[in-house]
Motif scaffolding. Structure first.
Motif, PDB file in Angstrom:
ATOM      1  N   UNK A 158       8.579  -5.576  -6.773  1.00 39.09           N
ATOM      2  CA  UNK A 158       8.280  -6.470  -5.890  1.00 39.09           C
ATOM      3  C   UNK A 158       7.453  -7.825  -6.763  1.00 39.09           C
ATOM      4  N   UNK A 159       6.598  -7.399  -7.520  1.00 37.39           N
ATOM      5  CA  UNK A 159       6.004  -8.475  -8.471  1.00 37.39           C
ATOM      6  C   UNK A 159       6.924  -9.063  -9.490  1.00 37.39           C
ATOM      7  N   UNK A 206       5.554   4.268  -3.875  1.00 39.63           N
ATOM      8  CA  UNK A 206       4.881   2.856  -3.272  1.00 39.63           C
ATOM      9  C   UNK A 206       4.608   2.041  -4.202  1.00 39.63           C
ATOM     10  N   UNK A 258       4.125  10.141  -1.089  1.00 40.19           N
ATOM     11  CA  UNK A 258       4.918   9.169  -1.689  1.00 40.19           C
ATOM     12  C   UNK A 258       4.098   8.093  -2.227  1.00 40.19           C
ATOM     13  N   UNK A 297      -3.714   2.894  -5.326  1.00 41.52           N
ATOM     14  CA  UNK A 297      -2.962   1.484  -5.041  1.00 41.52           C
ATOM     15  C   UNK A 297      -3.768   0.390  -5.413  1.00 41.52           C
ATOM     16  N   UNK A 298      -5.135   0.813  -5.423  1.00 40.37           N
ATOM     17  CA  UNK A 298      -5.927  -0.184  -5.824  1.00 40.37           C
ATOM     18  C   UNK A 298      -5.930  -0.467  -7.382  1.00 40.37           C
ATOM     19  N   UNK A 351      -4.911   7.970  -2.614  1.00 38.53           N
ATOM     20  CA  UNK A 351      -3.657   6.913  -2.554  1.00 38.53           C
ATOM     21  C   UNK A 351      -4.467   5.695  -2.633  1.00 38.53           C
ATOM     22  N   UNK A 352      -5.659   5.466  -1.740  1.00 37.47           N
ATOM     23  CA  UNK A 352      -6.212   4.097  -1.763  1.00 37.47           C
ATOM     24  C   UNK A 352      -6.596   3.716  -3.234  1.00 37.47           C
ATOM     25  N   UNK A 366      -2.656  -2.477  -7.979  1.00 35.77           N
ATOM     26  CA  UNK A 366      -2.827  -4.053  -7.772  1.00 35.77           C
ATOM     27  C   UNK A 366      -3.710  -4.706  -8.699  1.00 35.77           C
ATOM     28  N   UNK A 420       5.443  -1.736  -5.492  1.00 38.65           N
ATOM     29  CA  UNK A 420       4.652  -2.926  -5.789  1.00 38.65           C
ATOM     30  C   UNK A 420       5.031  -3.595  -7.025  1.00 38.65           C
ATOM     31  N   UNK A 443      -1.306  -5.301 -11.400  1.00 40.84           N
ATOM     32  CA  UNK A 443      -0.490  -6.589 -11.085  1.00 40.84           C
ATOM     33  C   UNK A 443      -1.324  -7.879 -11.249  1.00 40.84           C
ATOM     34  N   UNK A 444      -2.287  -7.657 -10.897  1.00 36.37           N
ATOM     35  CA  UNK A 444      -3.052  -9.106 -11.263  1.00 36.37           C
ATOM     36  C   UNK A 444      -3.222  -9.665 -12.787  1.00 36.37           C
TER      37      UNK A 444
END
Lengths: 205, 94
Positions: free
Chosen positions: A188-189, A181, A177, A18-19, A14-15, A22, A185, A25-26
């Motif tokens: 939300x972006x 998540x 999940x 998620x990374x 998961x970590x 992100x 993300x 997203x950057x």
């Protein structure tokens, strides 16, 4: 790491996922950041033209769409926490609500754009080209930036649609999940970008 | 498994953040109607950034993430700040 799990559990990072999300997203932030840069340079060059051109946009419609998108972010965040509490039914309903709100946003956008196009204000239209250079720039940026944002809304809706079907089929669960998540993300972006687009195009005074 | 790290945010918190976002939207719209001139672009960006911060911190869960992720967010933000800053040095002093 886990010493107590008896049943065979598929490994999930998961970590790491998620990374990775992100980092993606950057790149999105930098993509829109480049457009914001162009916008701010032209606005500093043609402040009066931008002011006049922005008067052609409906503040009411922009505000309504802002409220819709902010609310859809709330329903998405609640959909994730509902699932984490084990309430699958509520999560499915909230994901559905997010999709409905996103669709309403797009419908508003459709009416907004067709209004402009009806008035002859669209890229390369003779009526727009007759206006000052700064106004042409404003509407060019308006179509490119809200258009690219609109594409992101469409992509986000498709993504949440897939998550919704996975949740219904028990492929996304309380224990697993991460996908939901990460889809959250992304959504939300999309909201985040609109938070900046709204005052920059609709609220120039 | 890292379920222990997964902090579940309460509905109350999310609802409070949502209300704050709506209030900030109302403020930015009414401030724009006051015609503050050159100052209005600054307030619009400041309020938008406050809203963005709320979305990042609560909705995007950044408050509950490890320090690495929080610092990583500074990378694109600072990159953009440098690019925009240098571009404006060029635009203004050319």
């Amino acid at each position: 790491m886990n010493d107590s799990t008896q049943t065979a559990v598929q490994h999930r990072d998961y970590a790491g996922a998620k990374l990775g999300m992100w980092l993606f997203l950057f790149t999105e932030i930098l993509l829109f950041g480049g457009l914001f840069l162009v916008y701010s340079v032209y606005r500093s060059m043609y402040p009066e033209d931008f002011h006049e051109a922005a008067a052609g946009l409906s503040v009411v419609l922009g505000t309504v769409n802002t409220v819709i998108l902010l609310t859809s972010s709330l329903t998405m965040a609640l959909a994730i926490s509902a699932l984490q509490r084990g309430n699958t039914r509520q999560s499915v309903l909230l994901q559905g609500a997010t999709i409905v709100l996103g669709l309403v946003f797009l419908v508003n956008k459709y009416f907004e754009w067709s209004g402009h196009i009806h008035e002859g204000i669209f890229p390369n239209a003779p009526e727009l080209l007759a206006r000052s250079h700064g106004q042409v720039q404003f509407y060019g940026l308006y179509y490119v930036m809200t258009g690219l944002h609109g594409l992101h809304v469409v992509a986000g809706l498709a993504l949440i649609g897939i998550m919704l079907s996975l949740t219904i089929r028990q492929r996304i669960t309380r224990e697993d999940n991460g996908k939901l998540e990460n889809a959250g993300l992304y959504w939300h972006l999309v909201d985040l970008i609109w938070i900046y687009l709204f005052p920059l195009f609709y609220l120039i005074t | 498994m890292n379920e222990q790290d997964n902090h579940i945010v309460t509905t109350k918190t999310f609802a409070a953040v949502w209300i704050a976002l709506l209030m900030l939207t109302a403020i930015t719209v009414s401030v724009a109607k006051m015609h503050l001139g050159a100052f209005s672009a600054f307030t619009a960006i400041a309020i938008a950034s406050a809203k963005a911060g709320l979305v990042l911190w609560y909705f995007m869960h950044l408050k509950y993430e490890k320090r690495l992720l929080k610092f990583l967010l500074l990378v694109p933000i600072l990159t953009l700040a440098v690019i925009i800053g240098l571009t404006f040095v060029d635009v203004w002093y050319r």
